[in-house]
Design an enzyme around this catalytic site. Structure first.
Site, short mmCIF file in Angstrom:
data_model
loop_
_atom_site.label_atom_id
_atom_site.label_comp_id
_atom_site.label_asym_id
_atom_site.label_seq_id
_atom_site.Cartn_x
_atom_site.Cartn_y
_atom_site.Cartn_z
N GLU A 153 71.22 27.49 34.86
CA GLU A 153 71.99 28.13 35.92
C GLU A 153 73.48 27.87 35.75
O GLU A 153 73.92 27.24 34.79
CB GLU A 153 71.50 27.68 37.31
CG GLU A 153 70.62 28.71 38.03
CD GLU A 153 71.36 30.01 38.33
OE1 GLU A 153 72.61 30.02 38.33
OE2 GLU A 153 70.69 31.03 38.55
N ARG A 192 69.47 35.58 50.64
CA ARG A 192 70.07 34.62 49.74
C ARG A 192 70.49 33.27 50.34
O ARG A 192 70.69 32.31 49.59
CB ARG A 192 71.28 35.27 49.06
CG ARG A 192 70.88 36.43 48.15
CD ARG A 192 72.09 37.17 47.58
NE ARG A 192 72.91 36.34 46.71
CZ ARG A 192 72.65 36.08 45.43
NH1 ARG A 192 71.55 36.58 44.87
NH2 ARG A 192 73.46 35.33 44.72
N GLU A 241 63.45 32.17 44.37
CA GLU A 241 64.11 31.72 43.14
C GLU A 241 64.59 30.29 43.36
O GLU A 241 65.69 30.07 43.87
CB GLU A 241 65.29 32.64 42.80
CG GLU A 241 64.91 34.09 42.54
CD GLU A 241 66.14 34.95 42.27
OE1 GLU A 241 67.27 34.42 42.25
OE2 GLU A 241 65.96 36.17 42.09
N ASP A 249 46.27 8.64 59.67
CA ASP A 249 47.19 8.20 60.72
C ASP A 249 48.36 9.16 60.82
O ASP A 249 49.28 9.12 60.01
CB ASP A 249 47.67 6.78 60.41
CG ASP A 249 48.68 6.27 61.44
OD1 ASP A 249 48.91 6.96 62.45
OD2 ASP A 249 49.23 5.17 61.23
N HIS A 256 67.09 31.83 46.70
CA HIS A 256 67.10 33.24 47.08
C HIS A 256 65.65 33.72 47.21
O HIS A 256 64.85 33.51 46.29
CB HIS A 256 67.83 34.07 46.03
CG HIS A 256 69.19 33.54 45.69
ND1 HIS A 256 69.76 33.69 44.45
CD2 HIS A 256 70.09 32.85 46.43
CE1 HIS A 256 70.95 33.13 44.43
NE2 HIS A 256 71.17 32.60 45.62
N GLU A 263 66.19 26.88 42.59
CA GLU A 263 67.14 26.26 41.68
C GLU A 263 67.14 24.75 41.88
O GLU A 263 66.87 24.26 42.98
CB GLU A 263 68.55 26.82 41.92
CG GLU A 263 68.66 28.32 41.65
CD GLU A 263 69.98 28.90 42.09
OE1 GLU A 263 70.31 30.01 41.62
OE2 GLU A 263 70.69 28.27 42.90
N ARG A 312 76.13 40.21 45.06
CA ARG A 312 75.60 38.88 45.30
C ARG A 312 76.40 38.06 46.31
O ARG A 312 76.08 36.93 46.59
CB ARG A 312 75.48 38.12 43.97
CG ARG A 312 74.27 38.55 43.15
CD ARG A 312 74.27 37.92 41.76
NE ARG A 312 72.95 38.00 41.15
CZ ARG A 312 72.45 39.08 40.56
NH1 ARG A 312 73.15 40.20 40.54
NH2 ARG A 312 71.24 39.06 40.02
N GLU A 320 66.26 40.70 49.07
CA GLU A 320 66.46 39.31 48.70
C GLU A 320 67.36 38.66 49.75
O GLU A 320 68.53 39.06 49.90
CB GLU A 320 67.11 39.23 47.32
CG GLU A 320 67.50 37.83 46.87
CD GLU A 320 68.38 37.85 45.64
OE1 GLU A 320 68.70 36.75 45.13
OE2 GLU A 320 68.77 38.95 45.19
N GLU A 369 66.84 27.10 36.76
CA GLU A 369 66.07 27.98 37.64
C GLU A 369 64.79 28.40 36.93
O GLU A 369 64.80 28.72 35.74
CB GLU A 369 66.88 29.22 38.02
CG GLU A 369 66.13 30.18 38.93
CD GLU A 369 66.97 31.38 39.34
OE1 GLU A 369 66.43 32.51 39.38
OE2 GLU A 369 68.17 31.20 39.63
#
Length: 486
Positions: free
Chosen positions: A228, A377, A146, A67, A285, A148, A356, A375, A236
């Site tokens: 983390e 983020r 990654e 359904d 990330h 977390e 970062r 990457e 993580e």
């Protein structure tokens, strides 16, 4: 179905039957993804899968009905019948279930047209992979999220007409440093200091180890696990990279295993982006790269941080469409509690090596051409990985096709710029409402090749705006602090 396709299916089904015999499987669990990103499932006796006169008339070809009107983001009540087709390549022995169970990820089909369902997130991800191949740019993309998450010991929340609250707790929480625990042994990671002391500060080492060993047991290789930054049990676990659809499948397994193993220890895991005030939130990330004929297209030994011009264009596409991407990559009202300056949150739409604080980071751990990647983020674990990965790929490919230059990199902390410099940097949206508006204004890149369809975008925006209203209409506890005595 062509003879070649039938032969391949028969071989895949035989491998499934070998698994069933080897592990004395009694139950088959059929799983699929709803539009927001939660696994749905139902189970059948193993005989329903194995007892067949002809594979052409079996569940593997005809599918099994369900359904669709009861699934978030799917069909209306008057058109509810849908079909699941099990993908035999995804069959795994479920390590959580008490009875021997084979879990299989399914694709969703329309029972009338016999075509894949346009709102099936896994189908959208498959179309994105096919679009890459047909574009001629590359033949495969690789993804490494990654993820977390927090592991708490207790969670309570409720809302009524005259009250509203939440309460989360962790034996690790710094707020418990003075609590009577008979005895309180201390070792509470201080705010923003959870990255990454050894036990006994890190009380979750063995739980995470069990998580990664369980992942490995079903064919999900893991590269690293650790505590983390945040106090209160933030963790993580990083999986080894894989192709787009395969990695989205693995993210679903990852979340399933993390939640169930935490529960085994009488704890609860959450991928909610910002469950704690005043400490870091949880992101996802997402590392990504494009390859062709076995060569990494993102690598250039002469380029900035060893990236190629094609990679720069890919970054340009991500940054140009980032505000719209957030509707899929950070798709909850809570996501924008995380995307605020000061908590390592990538709110600034710039790119950089190592930095970062940039939305796009270029890892420089290795000079190996095979490891060169970018990457992105801003995404978080509340996203549907099939949709988020597909949307990011489409943005990057648009950048390559239109040679979108991302400009010079920003190799300094974007949170410590002069006011005039900071004001000139574009930002991610400040709310889910802004992200949805950005998606409405910028979505043509998603529609190319029919990867996303208009009905998917429309129902996504409609569904998410309902969430915004549900939060907007309710008084917030802090409003009482601010305004009760006005």
């Amino acid at each position: 179905m062509s003879p070649e396709e039938l032969r391949d299916l028969q071989q895949a089904v035989e491998r499934v039957n070998q698994l069933i015999r080897q592990h004395n499987v009694q139950i088959v669990d059929l799983r699929f993804n709803d539009l927001p990103g939660l696994w749905q499932h139902f189970s059948i006796p193993v005989a329903e899968l194995t007892e067949m006169d002809d594979i052409v008339t079996s569940i593997w070809v005809d599918g099994i009905g369900f359904d669709g009107s009861s699934i978030r983001g799917f069909q209306k009540i008057q058109e509810s019948d849908m079909i699941l087709l099990p993908d035999p390549s995804t069959a795994r022995i479920d390590p959580i279930c008490q009875h021997p169970t084979l879990s299989i990820i399914c694709d969703v089909y329309d029972p009338l047209t016999k075509e894949p369902y346009t709102r099936d997130p896994r189908h959208i991800a498959k179309k994105a992979e096919e679009f890459l191949r047909k574009s001629g740019v590359g033949d495969i993309s690789y993804w490494g999220p990654e993820c977390e998450f927090f592991i708490f010991d207790d969670v309570r929340f409720d809302q009524g007409e005259n009250y509203g609250f939440y309460h989360v707790d962790s034996i690790e929480g710094e707020w418990n440093s003075g609590r009577e625990e008979r005895p309180n042994l201390g070792y509470k990671p201080r705010f923003k200091e959870g990255y990454f002391p050894v036990p006994p500060h890190d009380s979750l080492q063995d739980i995470r180890s069990e998580m990664i060993l369980t992942m490995s047991s079903i064919g999900i290789p893991v590269e690293v696990h650790h505590h983390e930054v945040a106090t209160g049990g933030q963790c993580e676990i990083d999986m080894k990279f894989d192709s787009l659809v395969n990695m989205a499948d693995k993210v679903m397994w990852y979340k399933y295993l993390v939640k169930n193993i935490a529960r085994k220890y009488n704890k609860v895991a959450t991928f909610m982006p910002k469950p704690l005030f005043g400490d870091n939130g949880s992101g996802m990330h997402t590392h990504q790269s494009l390859w062709k004929n076995g060569q990494n297209l993102f690598y250039d030994p002469e380029g900035y941080a060893l990236i190629s011009k094609l990679c720069r264009y890919y970054i340009g596409g991500l940054l140009k469409h980032a505000r719209a991407l957030m509707a899929f990559c950070a798709p909850t009202t809570n996501s924008y509690k995380r995307l605020t300056p000061g908590y390592e949150a990538p709110v600034n739409l710039v790119y950089s090596a190592r930095n970062r604080s940039a939305a796009v980071r270029i890892p420089v751990y290795s000079t190996n051409p095979k490891s060169k990647r970018i990457e992105f983020r801003p995404p978080d674990g509340s996203c549907n990985p099939y949709l988020a990965f597909a949307a990011m790929l489409m943005a990057g490919l648009d950048g390559i096709e239109n040679e979108i230059d991302p400009g010079p990199p920003l190799d300094k902390n974007s949170y410590e710029l002069l006011p005039a410099e900071e004001a000139a940097i574009p930002k991610v949206p400040g709310s889910l409402e802004e992200a949805l508006q950005a998606l409405e204004e910028d979505h043509e890149f998603l529609l190319r090749g029919g990867v996303f369809t208009s009905d998917v975008l429309e129902v996504w925006v409609e569904y998410k705006r309902q969430e915004i209203d549900q939060v907007r209409l309710r008084p917030h506890p802090w409003e009482f602090h601010l305004y009760f005595d006005v």
